[in-house]
Scaffold this motif. Sequence first.
Motif, PDB file in Angstrom:
ATOM      1  N   ASP A 171      -3.532 -22.033 -22.718  1.00 18.87           N
ATOM      2  CA  ASP A 171      -3.970 -23.111 -23.618  1.00 18.87           C
ATOM      3  C   ASP A 171      -2.751 -23.949 -23.992  1.00 18.87           C
ATOM      4  N   GLN A 172      -2.815 -25.250 -23.745  1.00 17.16           N
ATOM      5  CA  GLN A 172      -1.656 -26.111 -23.953  1.00 17.16           C
ATOM      6  C   GLN A 172      -1.327 -26.309 -25.431  1.00 17.16           C
ATOM      7  N   THR A 173      -2.324 -26.234 -26.294  1.00 18.84           N
ATOM      8  CA  THR A 173      -2.046 -26.354 -27.732  1.00 18.84           C
ATOM      9  C   THR A 173      -1.201 -25.177 -28.194  1.00 18.84           C
ATOM     10  N   LEU A 174      -1.586 -23.975 -27.766  1.00 17.98           N
ATOM     11  CA  LEU A 174      -0.808 -22.791 -28.099  1.00 17.98           C
ATOM     12  C   LEU A 174       0.561 -22.840 -27.439  1.00 17.98           C
ATOM     13  N   ALA A 175       0.606 -23.338 -26.211  1.00 17.19           N
ATOM     14  CA  ALA A 175       1.872 -23.443 -25.491  1.00 17.19           C
ATOM     15  C   ALA A 175       2.838 -24.351 -26.248  1.00 17.19           C
ATOM     16  N   ASN A 176       2.359 -25.514 -26.665  1.00 18.94           N
ATOM     17  CA  ASN A 176       3.213 -26.458 -27.377  1.00 18.94           C
ATOM     18  C   ASN A 176       3.728 -25.876 -28.691  1.00 18.94           C
ATOM     19  N   ALA A 177       2.854 -25.173 -29.392  1.00 21.80           N
ATOM     20  CA  ALA A 177       3.243 -24.584 -30.679  1.00 21.80           C
ATOM     21  C   ALA A 177       4.309 -23.509 -30.480  1.00 21.80           C
ATOM     22  N   CYS A 178       4.118 -22.680 -29.457  1.00 20.24           N
ATOM     23  CA  CYS A 178       5.055 -21.583 -29.197  1.00 20.24           C
ATOM     24  C   CYS A 178       6.396 -22.108 -28.694  1.00 20.24           C
ATOM     25  N   LEU A 179       6.353 -23.008 -27.712  1.00 21.22           N
ATOM     26  CA  LEU A 179       7.582 -23.501 -27.099  1.00 21.22           C
ATOM     27  C   LEU A 179       8.384 -24.376 -28.053  1.00 21.22           C
ATOM     28  N   ASP A 180       7.709 -25.088 -28.939  1.00 18.16           N
ATOM     29  CA  ASP A 180       8.422 -25.897 -29.918  1.00 18.16           C
ATOM     30  C   ASP A 180       9.266 -25.006 -30.822  1.00 18.16           C
ATOM     31  N   ARG A 181       8.723 -23.869 -31.216  1.00 16.33           N
ATOM     32  CA  ARG A 181       9.445 -22.950 -32.092  1.00 16.33           C
ATOM     33  C   ARG A 181      10.580 -22.246 -31.345  1.00 16.33           C
ATOM     34  N   LEU A 182      10.341 -21.912 -30.072  1.00 13.64           N
ATOM     35  CA  LEU A 182      11.368 -21.225 -29.295  1.00 13.64           C
ATOM     36  C   LEU A 182      12.549 -22.129 -28.960  1.00 13.64           C
ATOM     37  N   SER A 183      12.260 -23.376 -28.647  1.00 11.60           N
ATOM     38  CA  SER A 183      13.317 -24.265 -28.167  1.00 11.60           C
ATOM     39  C   SER A 183      14.035 -25.031 -29.275  1.00 11.60           C
ATOM     40  N   ARG A 184      13.413 -25.154 -30.430  1.00  7.17           N
ATOM     41  CA  ARG A 184      14.048 -25.882 -31.540  1.00  7.17           C
ATOM     42  C   ARG A 184      15.185 -25.033 -32.122  1.00  7.17           C
ATOM     43  N   LYS A 185      16.277 -25.648 -32.509  1.00  6.02           N
ATOM     44  CA  LYS A 185      17.446 -24.946 -33.033  1.00  6.02           C
ATOM     45  C   LYS A 185      17.907 -23.834 -32.083  1.00  6.02           C
ATOM     46  N   SER A 186      18.102 -24.184 -30.837  1.00 10.46           N
ATOM     47  CA  SER A 186      18.456 -23.161 -29.852  1.00 10.46           C
ATOM     48  C   SER A 186      19.783 -23.460 -29.160  1.00 10.46           C
ATOM     49  N   TYR A 187      20.524 -22.382 -28.892  1.00 15.51           N
ATOM     50  CA  TYR A 187      21.674 -22.474 -28.007  1.00 15.51           C
ATOM     51  C   TYR A 187      21.151 -22.376 -26.566  1.00 15.51           C
ATOM     52  N   ARG A 188      21.885 -22.977 -25.625  1.00 18.53           N
ATOM     53  CA  ARG A 188      21.470 -22.908 -24.222  1.00 18.53           C
ATOM     54  C   ARG A 188      22.641 -22.418 -23.371  1.00 18.53           C
ATOM     55  N   ILE A 189      22.366 -21.457 -22.489  1.00 17.24           N
ATOM     56  CA  ILE A 189      23.372 -21.000 -21.533  1.00 17.24           C
ATOM     57  C   ILE A 189      22.760 -21.038 -20.136  1.00 17.24           C
ATOM     58  N   PRO A 190      23.077 -22.050 -19.343  1.00 18.29           N
ATOM     59  CA  PRO A 190      22.649 -22.042 -17.937  1.00 18.29           C
ATOM     60  C   PRO A 190      23.617 -21.182 -17.132  1.00 18.29           C
TER      61      PRO A 190
END
Length: 257
Positions: free
Chosen positions: A225-244
Amino acid sequence: MNSENSIVNSMQEKRDEIKALLTRLRLPSFKETFIAQTEDPNSPLEPFEDRLLNCLRNEVDVRQSKKISRSIAAAHLRFPGASIDQKIYDPERLLNTALIEKLAQAEWLNGEYSLIITGKTGCGKSYLACALAVSAIRKGYSAYYTRCNDFQRECNRIIGTEETSTLFRTMTKCDLLVLDDFDLMRLGMDACKTLLDIIDCRYEHKATIITSQFPVSAWSELFPDQTLANACLDRLSRKSYRIPMDGPSLRPNDIIQ
């Protein structure tokens, strides 16, 4: 001679009583250090305060080591022996070592940030995530690790049972949650809702590490479900460090579980 024997016997009786009391008080490391001192002919040359301090330090050190070992075991890490070592600092990987050193101090856990580690299979994402979790545990934080496929299967097994609340508490109360191989799962609706509840509860309160072979922009396809996806991913990716991550595979010889 009898007087000397009496003094020796009295001293031995006192030592035996001390050892018995240390056993009753459950101070095994203190007792071990005390026994070593009584058997060392040079020990009486040291001040009493120094000898007492050595006993106390040894007891504290051993207790702390056991506590860390229990916490690492409770975290269920894929690589419980992982550390920030030469495998991670290999120049071929072109990693931001300054950021990794900062994260290893675990102070970022107090800022409620997420850490997203991305890279191709075998490049060491899981190892780095576990190494940072071990560093956090050694700093006094709690951690919990799960592969996302295992999380999916566990949700399928326990949804609707009392075990659901146990899993929820485990994954929300720990200071650091590691979600490994985020891109390998295909969430069902129940697991998706459970994950969102967990992420929402942790958002701006607790730190989370996510590893994935693919960038965040591709993660929405994992959700039914894209609504749930957007809600979850917004919280995971906001205020995040990134290490590629990049570089040769670590799997053939370097990592030993």
